[in-house]
Write an enzyme that holds these catalytic residues in place. Structure first.
Site, mmCIF file in Angstrom:
data_model
loop_
_atom_site.group_PDB
_atom_site.id
_atom_site.type_symbol
_atom_site.label_atom_id
_atom_site.label_comp_id
_atom_site.label_asym_id
_atom_site.label_seq_id
_atom_site.Cartn_x
_atom_site.Cartn_y
_atom_site.Cartn_z
ATOM 1 N N ASP A 147 46.078 44.525 50.674
ATOM 2 C CA ASP A 147 46.624 44.281 49.349
ATOM 3 C C ASP A 147 48.138 44.499 49.356
ATOM 4 O O ASP A 147 48.686 45.134 48.475
ATOM 5 C CB ASP A 147 45.961 45.247 48.352
ATOM 6 C CG ASP A 147 46.270 44.844 46.916
ATOM 7 O OD1 ASP A 147 46.593 43.682 46.689
ATOM 8 O OD2 ASP A 147 46.200 45.719 46.032
ATOM 9 N N CYS A 207 35.246 29.360 36.386
ATOM 10 C CA CYS A 207 36.264 30.421 36.319
ATOM 11 C C CYS A 207 37.436 29.995 35.436
ATOM 12 O O CYS A 207 37.983 30.800 34.670
ATOM 13 C CB CYS A 207 36.740 30.810 37.719
ATOM 14 S SG CYS A 207 37.271 29.418 38.732
ATOM 15 N N CYS A 254 40.541 42.800 35.394
ATOM 16 C CA CYS A 254 39.653 41.859 34.713
ATOM 17 C C CYS A 254 38.784 41.207 35.780
ATOM 18 O O CYS A 254 39.274 40.863 36.857
ATOM 19 C CB CYS A 254 40.497 40.810 33.984
ATOM 20 S SG CYS A 254 39.579 39.386 33.364
ATOM 21 N N CYS A 257 36.581 35.976 35.836
ATOM 22 C CA CYS A 257 36.477 34.761 36.650
ATOM 23 C C CYS A 257 35.555 34.978 37.841
ATOM 24 O O CYS A 257 35.026 34.021 38.405
ATOM 25 C CB CYS A 257 37.866 34.276 37.094
ATOM 26 S SG CYS A 257 38.894 35.518 37.871
HETATM 27 S S1 SF4 Z 1 35.643 30.009 42.314
HETATM 28 FE FE1 SF4 Z 1 33.491 30.092 41.671
HETATM 29 S S2 SF4 Z 1 33.578 29.792 39.439
HETATM 30 FE FE2 SF4 Z 1 35.541 29.087 40.285
HETATM 31 S S3 SF4 Z 1 35.258 26.909 40.663
HETATM 32 FE FE3 SF4 Z 1 34.777 27.959 42.579
HETATM 33 S S4 SF4 Z 1 32.556 28.235 42.489
HETATM 34 FE FE4 SF4 Z 1 33.202 27.785 40.395
HETATM 35 S S1 SF4 Z 2 41.326 38.079 36.298
HETATM 36 FE FE1 SF4 Z 2 40.597 35.947 36.244
HETATM 37 S S2 SF4 Z 2 39.576 35.735 34.253
HETATM 38 FE FE2 SF4 Z 2 40.768 37.592 34.171
HETATM 39 S S3 SF4 Z 2 42.681 36.964 33.225
HETATM 40 FE FE3 SF4 Z 2 43.020 36.875 35.451
HETATM 41 S S4 SF4 Z 2 42.513 34.778 36.025
HETATM 42 FE FE4 SF4 Z 2 41.701 35.124 33.975
#
Ligand code: SF4
Ligand code: SF4
Length: 362
Positions: A147, A207, A254, A257
């Site tokens: 990271d 997502c 978060c 997604c």
């Molecule tokens: S990352 Fe997962 S949720 Fe996003 S488009 Fe690909 S398969 Fe779909």
């Molecule tokens: S972590 Fe994923 S779902 Fe959450 S705000 Fe960032 S891009 Fe959007």
């Protein structure tokens, strides 16, 4: 001076895989050092300002896409991933997480941050892997990262078959989803590269559609300035007012997604106790966490990644979530707790508290 032993590259990669499994890693790969195409993508992303105030991303410039410039002498990058779902995770964990997100008075901390600080866990274990490698080959130039801003982690992971880059920009694997950490060892050994895997996002856009702040502005393109992970962890100043209601009860990171991603039904639990969720981070109410003064925050967050954001950002995030709870339903206890903190709040926190109290009327 000790000499390097002769080694068979393929055999060494097989051995590395075994040692890595013994250290809790789920998979390793090997990438070369030429990330030419990624450099263009990185430049465009920076030019659009999507990195927000993460100026360190800009500072490292092209070095990020050139491992051999970042660590001179690097000939290969060993990539690794480590599953992080806590050992006690139930099969229906996604449903439980959605339920928590729908409960305005509860606090949601991103799943990867509920246990021990992964930076320490991964760094120690990557170093142990590098040491084991050095035992085998003799003198070795090796540097471990996890990271780490100067390293294009997902790109290296994708090139070496650790996963493909999902539309949410994270690495994704068919039999493991995306709930894993990445780490790298830059080595001055010429190892055979492991091949990439094919992509399996297909026509899915779950997502992109679920993201509360519309931060995934196009497939594979994240505007970090809108991403709740960035806003609650990396970002130092006030949370943009227009985005505050969209944070809901997410106070650290978060997962939306990833929660919605169909591949995460194959996500694996960790083999290590380090990532077991610590109470009360997996079940706390916002008010419970709001009650922590700085000393208690530092004590409770000891050894956790959460400690890195400091008490001020922690409280800023909580104030926003408490405001969102007040908008969902009037609550005298929350209102009183917010007002009680006003007297000794600094400017940043006071402004967020006032915003939170204003939510009663909206
Ligand atoms: S990352 Fe997962 S949720 Fe996003 S488009 Fe690909 S398969 Fe779909
Ligand atoms: S972590 Fe994923 S779902 Fe959450 S705000 Fe960032 S891009 Fe959007």
């Amino acid at each position: 001076m000790r000499e390097r032993h002769h080694f068979d590259g393929q055999l060494l990669v097989t051995q590395l895989r075994e040692w890595a499994h013994g250290l809790g890693f789920s998979q390793i790969g090997v990438a070369g050092v030429d990330l030419g195409v990624a450099e263009t993508g990185l430049r465009d992303w920076l030019a659009e300002g999507f990195h927000g105030s993460m100026h360190y991303m800009q500072r490292h410039g092209a070095k990020r896409a050139r491992p051999a410039e970042l660590v001179p002498g690097t000939l290969s990058v060993i990539t690794a991933r480590m599953d992080y779902l806590p050992r006690a995770t139930d099969p229906g964990w996604q449903a439980a997480e959605w339920q928590r997100l729908r409960s305005p008075q509860l606090a949601t901390v991103s799943m990867y941050a509920r246990g021990r600080d992964y930076h320490k866990v991964l760094r120690n274990r990557l170093q142990a892997l590098a040491d084991r490698l050095a035992q085998e080959v003799g003198p070795l130039g090796a540097r471990v990262f996890t990271d780490s801003a100067p390293v294009l982690e997902v790109e290296l992971a994708a090139r070496s078959g650790i996963g493909w880059r999902g539309k949410h920009t994270l690495a994704l694997q068919r039999d493991a989803g995306s709930m894993f950490f990445l780490g790298e060892i830059f080595v001055d050994l010429d190892l055979p590269a492991t091949p990439p895997v094919s992509e399996h996002c297909g026509s899915c856009s779950a997502c992109i559609d679920i993201c509360p702040t519309r931060a995934i502005v196009a497939p594979y393109k994240l505007d970090a300035r809108r991403c709740i992970s960035y806003l609650t962890i990396e970002h130092d100043g006030p949370i943009p007012e227009a985005l505050r209601p969209l944070l809901g009860n997410r106070i650290y990171g978060c997962d939306d997604c990833q929660l919605v991603c169909p591949w995460n039904k194959y996500a694996k639990v960790s083999t290590l106790p380090d990532f077991d969720a610590r109470a009360p981070l997996d079940s706390a109410t916002l008010l419970q966490l709001w009650a922590w003064d700085e000393a208690e925050f530092l004590r409770r967050a000891e050894g956790s990644a959460i400690r890195r954001i400091g008490h001020a950002r922690w409280q800023r995030n909580l104030a926003v979530a408490l405001g969102n709870a007040l908008r969902a339903a009037p609550d005298a206890a929350i209102e009183q707790a917010l007002r009680a903190r006003l007297a000794d709040a600094g400017e940043l926190l006071a402004e967020h508290i006032h915003w939170a109290l204003d939510q009663i009327n909206t």
